[in-house]
Enzyme design. Structure first.
Site, PDB file in Angstrom:
ATOM      1  N   ASP A  35      -5.330 -33.738 -57.837  1.00 28.78           N
ATOM      2  CA  ASP A  35      -6.328 -34.875 -57.645  1.00 28.78           C
ATOM      3  C   ASP A  35      -5.914 -35.914 -56.645  1.00 28.78           C
ATOM      4  O   ASP A  35      -6.406 -36.974 -56.902  1.00 28.78           O
ATOM      5  CB  ASP A  35      -6.841 -35.181 -58.748  1.00 28.78           C
ATOM      6  CG  ASP A  35      -5.536 -35.832 -59.702  1.00 28.78           C
ATOM      7  OD1 ASP A  35      -4.652 -35.840 -59.307  1.00 28.78           O
ATOM      8  OD2 ASP A  35      -5.970 -36.506 -60.638  1.00 28.78           O
ATOM      9  N   HIS A 238       8.668 -32.189 -30.378  1.00 28.74           N
ATOM     10  CA  HIS A 238       8.000 -32.608 -31.470  1.00 28.74           C
ATOM     11  C   HIS A 238       8.683 -32.555 -32.665  1.00 28.74           C
ATOM     12  O   HIS A 238       8.288 -32.140 -33.972  1.00 28.74           O
ATOM     13  CB  HIS A 238       6.717 -31.969 -31.717  1.00 28.74           C
ATOM     14  CG  HIS A 238       5.668 -32.391 -30.500  1.00 28.74           C
ATOM     15  ND1 HIS A 238       4.514 -31.226 -30.181  1.00 28.74           N
ATOM     16  CD2 HIS A 238       5.541 -33.161 -29.790  1.00 28.74           C
ATOM     17  CE1 HIS A 238       3.961 -31.897 -29.225  1.00 28.74           C
ATOM     18  NE2 HIS A 238       4.378 -32.921 -28.810  1.00 28.74           N
ATOM     19  N   ASP A 255      10.275 -41.874 -31.034  1.00 28.92           N
ATOM     20  CA  ASP A 255       8.951 -41.807 -30.669  1.00 28.92           C
ATOM     21  C   ASP A 255       8.105 -42.460 -31.621  1.00 28.92           C
ATOM     22  O   ASP A 255       7.847 -41.421 -32.695  1.00 28.92           O
ATOM     23  CB  ASP A 255       8.674 -40.391 -29.948  1.00 28.92           C
ATOM     24  CG  ASP A 255       7.232 -40.512 -29.288  1.00 28.92           C
ATOM     25  OD1 ASP A 255       6.382 -41.437 -29.543  1.00 28.92           O
ATOM     26  OD2 ASP A 255       6.772 -39.502 -28.483  1.00 28.92           O
ATOM     27  N   ASP A 266       1.916 -46.627 -28.550  1.00 28.60           N
ATOM     28  CA  ASP A 266       2.753 -45.234 -28.561  1.00 28.60           C
ATOM     29  C   ASP A 266       3.964 -45.678 -27.824  1.00 28.60           C
ATOM     30  O   ASP A 266       4.009 -45.650 -26.438  1.00 28.60           O
ATOM     31  CB  ASP A 266       1.792 -44.035 -28.099  1.00 28.60           C
ATOM     32  CG  ASP A 266       2.578 -42.762 -27.721  1.00 28.60           C
ATOM     33  OD1 ASP A 266       3.662 -42.488 -28.432  1.00 28.60           O
ATOM     34  OD2 ASP A 266       1.918 -41.770 -27.158  1.00 28.60           O
ATOM     35  N   HIS A 345       6.729 -31.442 -19.503  1.00 23.07           N
ATOM     36  CA  HIS A 345       5.242 -32.041 -20.083  1.00 23.07           C
ATOM     37  C   HIS A 345       4.712 -33.252 -19.015  1.00 23.07           C
ATOM     38  O   HIS A 345       5.594 -33.664 -18.163  1.00 23.07           O
ATOM     39  CB  HIS A 345       5.371 -32.677 -21.312  1.00 23.07           C
ATOM     40  CG  HIS A 345       6.492 -34.120 -21.563  1.00 23.07           C
ATOM     41  ND1 HIS A 345       6.140 -35.155 -20.937  1.00 23.07           N
ATOM     42  CD2 HIS A 345       7.767 -33.954 -22.110  1.00 23.07           C
ATOM     43  CE1 HIS A 345       7.256 -36.044 -21.172  1.00 23.07           C
ATOM     44  NE2 HIS A 345       8.127 -35.150 -21.810  1.00 23.07           N
ATOM     45  N   HIS A 349      -0.755 -39.959 -20.922  1.00 25.35           N
ATOM     46  CA  HIS A 349      -2.041 -39.468 -21.510  1.00 25.35           C
ATOM     47  C   HIS A 349      -2.870 -40.711 -21.798  1.00 25.35           C
ATOM     48  O   HIS A 349      -2.286 -41.743 -21.978  1.00 25.35           O
ATOM     49  CB  HIS A 349      -2.011 -38.563 -22.688  1.00 25.35           C
ATOM     50  CG  HIS A 349      -0.925 -39.311 -23.893  1.00 25.35           C
ATOM     51  ND1 HIS A 349      -1.368 -40.098 -24.604  1.00 25.35           N
ATOM     52  CD2 HIS A 349       0.252 -38.986 -24.492  1.00 25.35           C
ATOM     53  CE1 HIS A 349      -0.485 -40.644 -25.635  1.00 25.35           C
ATOM     54  NE2 HIS A 349       0.394 -40.014 -25.314  1.00 25.35           N
ATOM     55  N   HIS A 356      -3.541 -39.455 -28.427  1.00 28.86           N
ATOM     56  CA  HIS A 356      -4.224 -38.784 -27.273  1.00 28.86           C
ATOM     57  C   HIS A 356      -5.743 -39.022 -27.174  1.00 28.86           C
ATOM     58  O   HIS A 356      -6.494 -38.228 -27.695  1.00 28.86           O
ATOM     59  CB  HIS A 356      -3.900 -37.303 -27.384  1.00 28.86           C
ATOM     60  CG  HIS A 356      -2.254 -36.882 -27.153  1.00 28.86           C
ATOM     61  ND1 HIS A 356      -1.768 -35.941 -26.685  1.00 28.86           N
ATOM     62  CD2 HIS A 356      -1.221 -37.590 -27.707  1.00 28.86           C
ATOM     63  CE1 HIS A 356      -0.383 -35.709 -26.401  1.00 28.86           C
ATOM     64  NE2 HIS A 356      -0.115 -37.031 -27.097  1.00 28.86           N
ATOM     65  N   GLU A 379       5.456 -41.627 -19.708  1.00 33.79           N
ATOM     66  CA  GLU A 379       6.609 -41.223 -20.714  1.00 33.79           C
ATOM     67  C   GLU A 379       7.442 -40.121 -19.955  1.00 33.79           C
ATOM     68  O   GLU A 379       7.318 -39.134 -20.353  1.00 33.79           O
ATOM     69  CB  GLU A 379       6.016 -40.708 -21.931  1.00 33.79           C
ATOM     70  CG  GLU A 379       4.923 -39.813 -22.061  1.00 33.79           C
ATOM     71  CD  GLU A 379       4.364 -39.577 -23.398  1.00 33.79           C
ATOM     72  OE1 GLU A 379       5.306 -38.906 -24.096  1.00 33.79           O
ATOM     73  OE2 GLU A 379       3.299 -39.535 -23.665  1.00 33.79           O
ATOM     74  N   TYR A 383      15.332 -33.372 -20.982  1.00 38.59           N
ATOM     75  CA  TYR A 383      15.793 -32.673 -22.071  1.00 38.59           C
ATOM     76  C   TYR A 383      16.746 -31.274 -21.751  1.00 38.59           C
ATOM     77  O   TYR A 383      16.281 -30.514 -21.131  1.00 38.59           O
ATOM     78  CB  TYR A 383      14.709 -32.222 -23.046  1.00 38.59           C
ATOM     79  CG  TYR A 383      13.330 -33.266 -22.951  1.00 38.59           C
ATOM     80  CD1 TYR A 383      13.533 -34.290 -24.006  1.00 38.59           C
ATOM     81  CD2 TYR A 383      12.477 -33.112 -22.101  1.00 38.59           C
ATOM     82  CE1 TYR A 383      12.469 -35.147 -24.071  1.00 38.59           C
ATOM     83  CE2 TYR A 383      11.414 -34.082 -22.137  1.00 38.59           C
ATOM     84  CZ  TYR A 383      11.395 -35.003 -22.722  1.00 38.59           C
ATOM     85  OH  TYR A 383      10.346 -35.968 -22.965  1.00 38.59           O
ATOM     86  N   ARG A 400      13.801 -39.915 -23.366  1.00 46.21           N
ATOM     87  CA  ARG A 400      12.184 -39.888 -22.870  1.00 46.21           C
ATOM     88  C   ARG A 400      12.286 -41.681 -23.183  1.00 46.21           C
ATOM     89  O   ARG A 400      12.725 -42.359 -23.982  1.00 46.21           O
ATOM     90  CB  ARG A 400      11.332 -39.184 -23.797  1.00 46.21           C
ATOM     91  CG  ARG A 400      10.070 -39.594 -23.393  1.00 46.21           C
ATOM     92  CD  ARG A 400       9.024 -38.588 -24.242  1.00 46.21           C
ATOM     93  NE  ARG A 400       8.892 -38.646 -25.383  1.00 46.21           N
ATOM     94  CZ  ARG A 400       9.366 -37.906 -26.373  1.00 46.21           C
ATOM     95  NH1 ARG A 400      10.109 -36.777 -25.742  1.00 46.21           N
ATOM     96  NH2 ARG A 400       9.284 -37.796 -27.673  1.00 46.21           N
ATOM     97  N   GLU A 402       9.146 -44.536 -22.901  1.00 45.45           N
ATOM     98  CA  GLU A 402       7.580 -44.540 -22.957  1.00 45.45           C
ATOM     99  C   GLU A 402       6.922 -45.858 -23.081  1.00 45.45           C
ATOM    100  O   GLU A 402       7.452 -46.618 -24.210  1.00 45.45           O
ATOM    101  CB  GLU A 402       6.968 -43.498 -23.970  1.00 45.45           C
ATOM    102  CG  GLU A 402       5.415 -43.471 -24.086  1.00 45.45           C
ATOM    103  CD  GLU A 402       5.143 -42.548 -25.288  1.00 45.45           C
ATOM    104  OE1 GLU A 402       3.801 -42.036 -25.335  1.00 45.45           O
ATOM    105  OE2 GLU A 402       5.812 -42.023 -26.213  1.00 45.45           O
TER     106      GLU A 402
END
Length: 432
Positions: A35, A238, A255, A266, A345, A349, A356, A379, A383, A400, A402
């Site tokens: 619950d 991710h 990130d 972001d 990538h 975005h 996104h 970004e 890698y 990275r 960004e």
């Protein structure tokens, strides 16, 4: 609660749908276990048009000569308020949000066929929510069953999200102000994480520093599951486990962004766990930083959305050649996408109510042209997963960087201000 800018957005939608009817439900509540519920978060499209924060609600917009907006929401219930907190109820919600009419949520299915009858078009996004698709189909069938009574069902179903995406793509002054605020909070969170970082900390300890700073400064919370990736974990795009220890001579990639008033920030920063870049780490980092600056410089009104990705890509691919990660000539690597082994990538975005965010990237075969008010992320990254043909001294380095960028009349504004250059990062980490 102020009616604007929601009322103006509703009026714009009503003009667009002609003699049609549009149905915009909010998100349902979700059970976490037994619950206990997940923290509630409204549907972005519903919020964009209503500013109403409660679950069990749907907005209906009726166009034509006498346009009107109708809200269906939970009834006032003093007993439930003892347990769960304040509820508006239809009348207070109508007044607070500026709807023309409001009714109990439980009455939607009874009233919907009459609202639907004799409308030329139905604006709804089929396939987005199966439960609401069923309610819509039931309403259509009930109207169709009354054809002998002179009622007719809409003959055309239009994709409502596609229309709202166009509206949401360009931010107004209020949205821009909220996003600046969200970016400022997130920037402070990243700076805090840099100051707190020490070898042998757990990744989740840095996540806790971010969470503390976000909430301390008034953010609603994280805009998405934060990534705190030490060492080789940064090569997993991710990675969200955030449960490993940070090695002294490694980098850590964070990130993370916060949400304020429904709007996301972001940010990604990569920095040395021990506070000082090693020579090889610095080489990779400077390539990514230069690629990001090239991309930011390419953002301006009239530019194609793809232009800033292409600007970053040339710098990254050149850097991969310099690092001996790849062989060949620059144009050939870009044409045959050889760079994708280490950069897989797009450079960014749209950003807004969703991380996104809503909005097309192409119109037909052409990339969207940037106009003032659009907000996007920048970004680029590299890698370097270990491999037999990868120089060993580069194994496991993931970088990275960004930032969040607004397209302005004269060019661009970078919302995010977390330390970014090598000197800035080392200075802030030395100060603690």
């Amino acid at each position: 609660m102020k009616h604007e800018p929601y009322s103006s957005r509703r009026q714009a939608l009503l003009r667009r749908i002609g003699d049609g009817i549009a149905v915009v439900p909010t998100a349902p509540e979700h059970i976490r276990n037994r619950d206990s519920h997940h923290p509630y978060r409204f549907d972005s499209y519903f919020w964009y048009l209503s500013g109403f924060p409660e679950p069990e609600a749907v907005a209906v917009f009726i166009g034509g000569q006498e346009p009107k907006s109708i809200l269906f929401c939970r009834e006032k219930n003093e007993e439930r308020e003892v347990w769960d907190g304040f509820r508006y109820g239809p009348e207070a919600a109508r007044e607070a949000c500026g709807f023309d009419e409001a009714y109990p949520f439980a009455e939607f299915e009874k009233r919907f066929p009459d609202l639907l009858a004799n409308r030329g078009s139905l604006w709804h996004t089929l396939g987005h929510d199966a439960a609401w698709d069923a309610k819509i189909v039931d309403g259509l069938n009930e109207v169709r069953a009354q054809v002998r009574a002179g009622k007719r069902a809409p003959t055309e179903i239009r994709d409502l999200h596609q229309e709202l995406d166009r509206m949401r793509l360009v931010k107004d002054a209020r949205e821009i102000g909220i996003m600046r605020h969200a970016a400022a909070i997130a920037s402070a969170g990243h700076a805090r994480a840099m100051r707190a970082c020490r070898p042998d900390m757990a990744e989740y300890e840095l996540e806790a520093e971010l969470s503390y700073e976000f909430r301390k400064r008034g953010a609603d919370g994280h805009a998405y599951a934060p990534i705190v990736a030490g060492g080789r974990n940064a090569c997993v795009l991710h990675y969200v486990e955030n449960d490993k220890l940070l090695a002294a001579n490694s980098l850590v990639l964070i990130d993370a962004g916060c949400e304020v008033g429904g709007y996301a920030s972001d940010i990604t920063r990569t920095f040395p766990v021990n506070g000082k870049f090693g020579a090889v780490q610095r080489d990779v980092y400077e390539i990514v930083l230069a690629a990001q600056q090239a991309a930011i410089d390419a953002i301006k009104p009239g530019a194609s959305f793809i232009a800033y990705h292409e600007a970053a890509l040339r710098v990254l691919a050149r850097g991969m050649l310099d690092l001996k990660l790849l062989e060949g000539n620059l144009d050939g690597l870009i044409e045959n996408e050889g760079y994708k082994r280490f950069y897989m990538h797009r450079t960014g975005h749209w950003l807004g109510l969703d991380v996104h965010d809503a909005g097309e990237y192409k119109s037909g075969d052409e990339w969207v042209t940037l106009v003032p008010g659009m907000t996007l992320t920048v970004e680029p990254g590299i890698y370097i997963r270990p491999g037999p043909d990868v120089p060993e001294h580069l194994h496991g380095i993931g970088v990275r960087i960004e930032d969040d960028v607004l397209v302005t009349e004269s060019g661009r504004e970078v919302y995010t201000t977390a330390p970014k250059t090598v000197a800035e990062i080392e200075d802030v980490m030395r100060d603690e």
